[in-house]
Design an enzyme around this catalytic site. Structure first.
Site, PDB file in Angstrom:
ATOM      1  N   HIS A   1     -73.507  50.375 -28.254  1.00 36.56           N
ATOM      2  CA  HIS A   1     -74.387  51.352 -28.464  1.00 36.56           C
ATOM      3  C   HIS A   1     -73.621  52.555 -28.547  1.00 36.56           C
ATOM      4  O   HIS A   1     -72.851  52.870 -27.493  1.00 36.56           O
ATOM      5  CB  HIS A   1     -75.608  51.449 -27.552  1.00 36.56           C
ATOM      6  CG  HIS A   1     -76.486  50.262 -27.550  1.00 36.56           C
ATOM      7  ND1 HIS A   1     -76.002  48.909 -26.943  1.00 36.56           N
ATOM      8  CD2 HIS A   1     -77.581  49.773 -28.090  1.00 36.56           C
ATOM      9  CE1 HIS A   1     -76.802  47.887 -27.077  1.00 36.56           C
ATOM     10  NE2 HIS A   1     -77.975  48.514 -27.958  1.00 36.56           N
TER      11      HIS A   1
ATOM     12  N   LYS B   1     -74.540  42.696 -32.261  1.00 32.38           N
ATOM     13  CA  LYS B   1     -75.529  43.776 -32.751  1.00 32.38           C
ATOM     14  C   LYS B   1     -74.604  45.114 -32.366  1.00 32.38           C
ATOM     15  O   LYS B   1     -74.100  45.102 -31.392  1.00 32.38           O
ATOM     16  CB  LYS B   1     -76.500  43.825 -31.485  1.00 32.38           C
ATOM     17  CG  LYS B   1     -77.574  44.881 -31.358  1.00 32.38           C
ATOM     18  CD  LYS B   1     -78.509  44.649 -30.269  1.00 32.38           C
ATOM     19  CE  LYS B   1     -79.279  46.048 -30.145  1.00 32.38           C
ATOM     20  NZ  LYS B   1     -79.889  46.424 -28.737  1.00 32.38           N
TER      21      LYS B   1
ATOM     22  N   GLU C   1     -74.027  53.169 -22.430  1.00 32.86           N
ATOM     23  CA  GLU C   1     -74.747  52.758 -23.325  1.00 32.86           C
ATOM     24  C   GLU C   1     -76.141  52.807 -23.814  1.00 32.86           C
ATOM     25  O   GLU C   1     -76.755  52.449 -24.526  1.00 32.86           O
ATOM     26  CB  GLU C   1     -74.106  50.999 -23.640  1.00 32.86           C
ATOM     27  CG  GLU C   1     -72.916  51.022 -23.860  1.00 32.86           C
ATOM     28  CD  GLU C   1     -72.274  49.998 -24.797  1.00 32.86           C
ATOM     29  OE1 GLU C   1     -73.213  49.628 -25.731  1.00 32.86           O
ATOM     30  OE2 GLU C   1     -70.969  49.617 -24.809  1.00 32.86           O
TER      31      GLU C   1
END
Length: 254
Positions: free
Chosen positions: A144, A171, A87
């Site tokens: 991510h 997130k 990530e």
């Protein structure tokens, strides 16, 4: 929706998006020197990017670093993050050590939030979250994608999954290939906040193309943004003082 998440004296999700500055260094002294240089910088949180620490697999050394960092930063909240290689992080460790590292650091009392990657595995994620919450440490649950920007519905789906796993702050960061991709991230953020969010969320489109997403959080619904002091931890991070000025201009124009 819970209006904000309180960490020490910082209310994430209220007013201007909060600024988190990553600390990226190889050894303890370098981390501490960087932290001392933040004294006169306008920021809200500091992220300890422990995956860059050359002794990250020595838990005692990690605890020692966090203890000393807490003394330097006083009441500034610390987000503890081991970013995996897959990530965008610096290195890989075993899933077992990843779990132990996060749980043990949450228990130290030196850090206020830990970052837990969504795709670590549901059962391990649940265990880390439970242990963190037992000691009143908040969880930023993250994903991510450095290759692309998923479709809007997929972005929302991942953020909702984080909520289901009891994240305090879901997130997601994605890589744009076009301006349309940036709009996809912003639209997904707005849709998540207006339809599904139970807590504040954090979203960003990376690289130069996505910088606008790091600035317009208050408009579209992202509660926190990352700014670079000296060394950035992801492509597209804006220098922290400039970031603060822009966020204030946008806030005052609302």
């Amino acid at each position: 929706m819970q209006k904000y998440i309180q960490v020490r004296n910082v209310k994430i999700g209220e007013g201007i998006p909060k600024i988190c500055v990553p600390l990226v260094a190889k050894n303890k002294q370098a981390f501490l020197d960087m932290a001392k240089e933040l004294e006169n910088i306008k920021l809200d949180l500091v992220e300890l990017r422990i995956d860059h620490f050359e002794e990250v697999e020595n838990l005692d050394k990690v605890k020692e670093l966090a203890k000393d960092l807490r003394q330097v930063l006083n009441e500034t909240p610390i987000l503890f993050t081991f970013r995996s290689l897959k990530e965008g992080g610096e290195k890989e460790v075993s899933v077992e050590y990843y779990k132990k590292l996060n749980i043990e650091m949450a228990k130290t009392g030196y850090v206020d939030l830990i970052d837990v990657e969504l795709f670590t595995g549901d059962e391990i994620v649940k265990e880390i979250v439970l242990e963190a919450h037992n000691v009143n440490v908040k969880v930023v649950m993250s994903n991510h994608d450095f290759d692309k920007t998923p479709e809007k519905d997929e972005i929302v789906k991942r953020l909702c999954k984080m909520q289901e796993l009891n994240a305090d702050l879901p997130k997601i960061a994605v890589m744009p290939k076009s301006t349309t991709d940036v709009l996809t991230l912003l639209c997904a953020t707005d849709h998540m906040v207006t339809k599904y969010a139970k807590t504040p969320i954090i979203t960003m489109s990376m690289a130069g193309l996505g910088v606008i997403s790091r600035l317009a959080g208050e408009t579209f619904g992202s509660a926190l943004t990352f700014g670079a002091a000296k060394v950035s931890s992801a492509p597209g991070q804006v220098e922290v003082n400039k970031l603060s000025e822009i966020l204030e201009v946008l806030h005052n124009s609302r």
